[in-house]
Design a protein around this motif. Structure first.
Motif, PDB file in Angstrom:
ATOM      1  N   ALA A   1     -58.595 -23.582 -63.520  1.00  0.00           N
ATOM      2  CA  ALA A   1     -59.079 -22.786 -62.394  1.00  0.00           C
ATOM      3  C   ALA A   1     -59.106 -23.623 -61.125  1.00  0.00           C
ATOM      4  O   ALA A   1     -59.206 -24.851 -61.173  1.00  0.00           O
ATOM      5  CB  ALA A   1     -60.483 -22.263 -62.700  1.00  0.00           C
ATOM      6  N   PRO A   2     -59.017 -22.980 -59.965  1.00  0.00           N
ATOM      7  CA  PRO A   2     -59.151 -23.712 -58.704  1.00  0.00           C
ATOM      8  C   PRO A   2     -60.575 -24.225 -58.499  1.00  0.00           C
ATOM      9  O   PRO A   2     -61.507 -23.853 -59.224  1.00  0.00           O
ATOM     10  CB  PRO A   2     -58.806 -22.652 -57.646  1.00  0.00           C
ATOM     11  CG  PRO A   2     -58.169 -21.525 -58.380  1.00  0.00           C
ATOM     12  CD  PRO A   2     -58.741 -21.552 -59.762  1.00  0.00           C
ATOM     13  N   ILE A   3     -60.741 -25.064 -57.508  1.00  0.00           N
ATOM     14  CA  ILE A   3     -62.065 -25.448 -57.031  1.00  0.00           C
ATOM     15  C   ILE A   3     -62.599 -24.284 -56.196  1.00  0.00           C
ATOM     16  O   ILE A   3     -61.957 -23.860 -55.234  1.00  0.00           O
ATOM     17  CB  ILE A   3     -62.007 -26.706 -56.158  1.00  0.00           C
ATOM     18  CG1 ILE A   3     -61.366 -27.868 -56.914  1.00  0.00           C
ATOM     19  CG2 ILE A   3     -63.391 -27.082 -55.648  1.00  0.00           C
ATOM     20  CD1 ILE A   3     -60.992 -29.031 -56.011  1.00  0.00           C
ATOM     21  N   TYR A   4     -63.755 -23.747 -56.534  1.00  0.00           N
ATOM     22  CA  TYR A   4     -64.381 -22.680 -55.765  1.00  0.00           C
ATOM     23  C   TYR A   4     -65.555 -23.251 -54.982  1.00  0.00           C
ATOM     24  O   TYR A   4     -66.474 -23.852 -55.564  1.00  0.00           O
ATOM     25  CB  TYR A   4     -64.849 -21.548 -56.679  1.00  0.00           C
ATOM     26  CG  TYR A   4     -63.760 -20.548 -56.998  1.00  0.00           C
ATOM     27  CD1 TYR A   4     -63.551 -19.440 -56.187  1.00  0.00           C
ATOM     28  CD2 TYR A   4     -62.934 -20.735 -58.094  1.00  0.00           C
ATOM     29  CE1 TYR A   4     -62.540 -18.518 -56.470  1.00  0.00           C
ATOM     30  CE2 TYR A   4     -61.920 -19.837 -58.394  1.00  0.00           C
ATOM     31  CZ  TYR A   4     -61.729 -18.722 -57.571  1.00  0.00           C
ATOM     32  OH  TYR A   4     -60.719 -17.830 -57.854  1.00  0.00           O
ATOM     33  N   LEU A   5     -65.533 -23.083 -53.675  1.00  0.00           N
ATOM     34  CA  LEU A   5     -66.592 -23.600 -52.823  1.00  0.00           C
ATOM     35  C   LEU A   5     -67.644 -22.530 -52.550  1.00  0.00           C
ATOM     36  O   LEU A   5     -67.327 -21.339 -52.445  1.00  0.00           O
ATOM     37  CB  LEU A   5     -66.009 -24.098 -51.503  1.00  0.00           C
ATOM     38  CG  LEU A   5     -64.994 -25.244 -51.612  1.00  0.00           C
ATOM     39  CD1 LEU A   5     -64.487 -25.629 -50.226  1.00  0.00           C
ATOM     40  CD2 LEU A   5     -65.604 -26.442 -52.306  1.00  0.00           C
ATOM     41  N   LYS A   6     -68.875 -22.987 -52.395  1.00  0.00           N
ATOM     42  CA  LYS A   6     -69.984 -22.105 -52.053  1.00  0.00           C
ATOM     43  C   LYS A   6     -70.350 -22.285 -50.582  1.00  0.00           C
ATOM     44  O   LYS A   6     -70.008 -23.291 -49.964  1.00  0.00           O
ATOM     45  CB  LYS A   6     -71.192 -22.426 -52.936  1.00  0.00           C
ATOM     46  CG  LYS A   6     -70.938 -22.241 -54.420  1.00  0.00           C
ATOM     47  CD  LYS A   6     -72.158 -22.657 -55.232  1.00  0.00           C
ATOM     48  CE  LYS A   6     -71.897 -22.511 -56.734  1.00  0.00           C
ATOM     49  NZ  LYS A   6     -73.075 -22.952 -57.531  1.00  0.00           N
ATOM     50  N   SER A   7     -71.064 -21.343 -50.049  1.00  0.00           N
ATOM     51  CA  SER A   7     -71.489 -21.425 -48.653  1.00  0.00           C
ATOM     52  C   SER A   7     -72.249 -22.729 -48.410  1.00  0.00           C
ATOM     53  O   SER A   7     -73.055 -23.168 -49.236  1.00  0.00           O
ATOM     54  CB  SER A   7     -72.389 -20.245 -48.296  1.00  0.00           C
ATOM     55  OG  SER A   7     -71.659 -19.040 -48.292  1.00  0.00           O
ATOM     56  N   GLY A   8     -71.930 -23.353 -47.270  1.00  0.00           N
ATOM     57  CA  GLY A   8     -72.611 -24.577 -46.888  1.00  0.00           C
ATOM     58  C   GLY A   8     -72.028 -25.834 -47.494  1.00  0.00           C
ATOM     59  O   GLY A   8     -72.498 -26.938 -47.184  1.00  0.00           O
ATOM     60  N   GLN A   9     -71.012 -25.735 -48.321  1.00  0.00           N
ATOM     61  CA  GLN A   9     -70.447 -26.915 -48.969  1.00  0.00           C
ATOM     62  C   GLN A   9     -69.328 -27.540 -48.141  1.00  0.00           C
ATOM     63  O   GLN A   9     -68.635 -26.872 -47.374  1.00  0.00           O
ATOM     64  CB  GLN A   9     -69.898 -26.565 -50.359  1.00  0.00           C
ATOM     65  CG  GLN A   9     -70.957 -26.373 -51.420  1.00  0.00           C
ATOM     66  CD  GLN A   9     -70.353 -26.270 -52.810  1.00  0.00           C
ATOM     67  OE1 GLN A   9     -69.356 -25.605 -53.027  1.00  0.00           O
ATOM     68  NE2 GLN A   9     -70.983 -26.946 -53.775  1.00  0.00           N
ATOM     69  N   THR A  10     -69.155 -28.844 -48.329  1.00  0.00           N
ATOM     70  CA  THR A  10     -68.033 -29.601 -47.763  1.00  0.00           C
ATOM     71  C   THR A  10     -67.237 -30.216 -48.894  1.00  0.00           C
ATOM     72  O   THR A  10     -67.818 -30.863 -49.774  1.00  0.00           O
ATOM     73  CB  THR A  10     -68.542 -30.717 -46.829  1.00  0.00           C
ATOM     74  OG1 THR A  10     -69.154 -30.135 -45.673  1.00  0.00           O
ATOM     75  CG2 THR A  10     -67.391 -31.613 -46.379  1.00  0.00           C
TER      76      THR A  10
END
Length: 485
Positions: A171-180
């Motif tokens: 799976a891809p890397i999924y980012l959450k709000s506020g993440q860098t």
């Protein structure tokens, strides 16, 4: 006598000041990022040896272009003034350092080419005028000063090294709000990145995001995608996409900045550089793209069949870029145009290094050009500006067209609804190209016109275009108010 002594002293001081100034201008610092020791050998390039500021710069193989020639790239950070030496592995007769707007001529000694960079810039080397052969893209960047805190829980930090996140089935890397997500210089991350339905996300670093497989899974094949993201940023990274899929895209997004982005995706075809889909308030500044399909594409993509009900596209700024497209368009709006409206689009200060129409169908697809607007769906285009654009080499220059099919019927359009194009400006467009430099304006019918198009200061191979009667122009009857000045 005292006056004479005073003049001599002042002269000596001035010479010393100038000498110091020259010394500080010439001597610079370079940060070189070593390639990971465990990097698969096929991802390294030995086609060009590069040194900057006396330091060896590792080169990467970005993949093979449409004519089965490898595309090489490399990067380093710099401050001050830096001398660069490039030694191609193959023999060559002539060379070019482009874009010419940088004013870099270089000097050849034996098999090596040397030039000086007074400031950070992207430079491309073309040998023997063969844009379809082996080329080198070199990215010189300003020193990085604001590296994020690797201990911050909201930071995903990739240290220098090779990070293989898996190929098929991963799976891809999924980012959450506020993440860098930070990819450090000298780091290569093999995988895909997603930022879906998020805000305040940042994807950045001096490293490389690599994708060399087509997963065909529920996550999609795009290497880097921001879907319905807002107030987010992509910055500094290199995205190397060696697949027949789009490289990067924003979809349904708003208030996104893409700064100093570098995209390498030479595999033929469908490997667009960066697509801007059904989005608004998007800013690109400082991009470099070498793609085998559209370098930049603005598209209206929607599940809605009627353009009037689809998401609008507006407030798009794209500036200070270098673009290279081995097929299709360097700058493209369309062909998919299912959008309520498309307005306030601006492209400014761009060097189009190369634009070819199609490897398999050269000169058969006259709707492809360096700067293109192609509408398949009846919607309203307005307030679109292309300014300060320089074209090094391309088949055709400008295309503005309404039609019902694209690429041999692969895409079909719909002109039942109202639609128009108006308020389109081309200002300070300079072409050095040996192509046809065609400028085509083609509306669809009496109810779907292209109007109020201004061509201001268009210069082709040193001569200013004076009127629409010149042989460059192809204009059909479904147009009005086409001005040249």
């Amino acid at each position: 006598m005292k006056q004479l002594i005073r003049v001599v002293i002042m002269s000596i001081l001035l010479q010393l000041m100038v000498g110091c100034s020259e010394s500080s201008r010439i001597v610079g610092e370079v940060t070189a990022y070593a390639a990971p020791g465990d990097l698969p050998v096929h991802l390294r390039s030995t086609d060009f040896a590069v040194a900057a500021g006396g330091k060896e710069i590792d080169m990467y193989n970005g993949g093979y272009n449409s004519w089965n020639n490898p595309v090489t790239y490399g990067s380093f950070d710099m401050s001050g003034s830096v001398t660069v030496t490039i030694t191609p592995s193959d023999a060559f007769e002539t060379y070019k350092l482009v874009p010419r707007s940088l004013g870099i001529a270089g000097k050849r000694k034996g098999d090596s080419i040397t030039f000086t960079l007074q400031e950070a810039a992207n430079v491309t080397l073309v040998l023997d005028d063969n844009y379809q052969g082996k080329v080198l893209h070199l990215f010189a960047q300003t020193e990085e000063t604001d590296i994020p805190d690797r201990t911050d829980p909201n930071v995903i930090f990739y240290e220098p090294g090779y990070h293989d996140l898996g190929g098929y089935g991963s799976a891809p890397i999924y980012l959450k709000s506020g993440q860098t997500l930070y990819i450090a210089g000298g780091a290569i991350v093999r995988g895909r990145i997603r930022a879906n339905d998020v805000s305040n996300v940042t994807i950045r670093g001096r490293g490389i995001l690599l994708n060399d497989y087509t997963a065909n899974d529920e996550h999609g094949n795009i290497t880097l995608a921001l879907n319905f993201a807002t107030h987010s940023m992509v910055r500094d990274i290199i995205v190397n996409n060696d697949t027949n899929n789009w490289t990067s895209a924003v979809h349904g997004s708003s208030f996104v900045e893409v700064l100093n982005y570098k995209g390498i995706s030479p595999r033929f075809a469908s490997s667009d550089g960066f697509d801007i889909n059904s989005s608004h308030d998007i800013t690109f500044d400082g991009s470099f793209i070498h793609s085998a399909d559209d370098a930049v594409a603005i598209k209206g993509l929607s599940d809605e069949k009627e353009a009037a009900k689809a998401l609008p596209i507006y407030n798009i700024t794209y500036k200070n870029a270098q673009l290279w497209a081995d097929a299709n368009n360097a700058i493209g709006i369309g062909a998919e145009t299912v959008a309520a409206y498309i307005k306030n689009i601006r492209f400014e200060n761009i060097d189009i290094l190369y634009n070819y129409d199609d490897r398999n169908n050269p000169d058969v697809l006259p709707d492809r050009s360096a700067i293109n607007i192609f509408s398949l769906n009846a919607t309203h285009f307005s307030d679109i500006t292309f300014e300060d654009i320089r074209v090094e080499k391309a088949k055709r220059l400008i295309n503005i067209q309404m039609d019902t099919t694209f690429y041999f019927g692969a895409l079909l359009g719909n002109w039942v609804e109202d639609g128009s194009m108006s308020g389109i400006t081309y200002k300070n467009i300079t072409s050095y190209s040996d192509g046809t430099n065609e400028i085509k304006v083609a509306g669809w019918d009496d109810k779907h016109l292209i109007s109020d198009v201004a061509f201001q200061n268009i210069t082709i191979n040193g001569k200013k275009v004076k009127n629409t009667k010149e042989p460059y122009f192809t204009i059909n009857k479904y147009t009005k108010t086409i001005n040249v000045r």
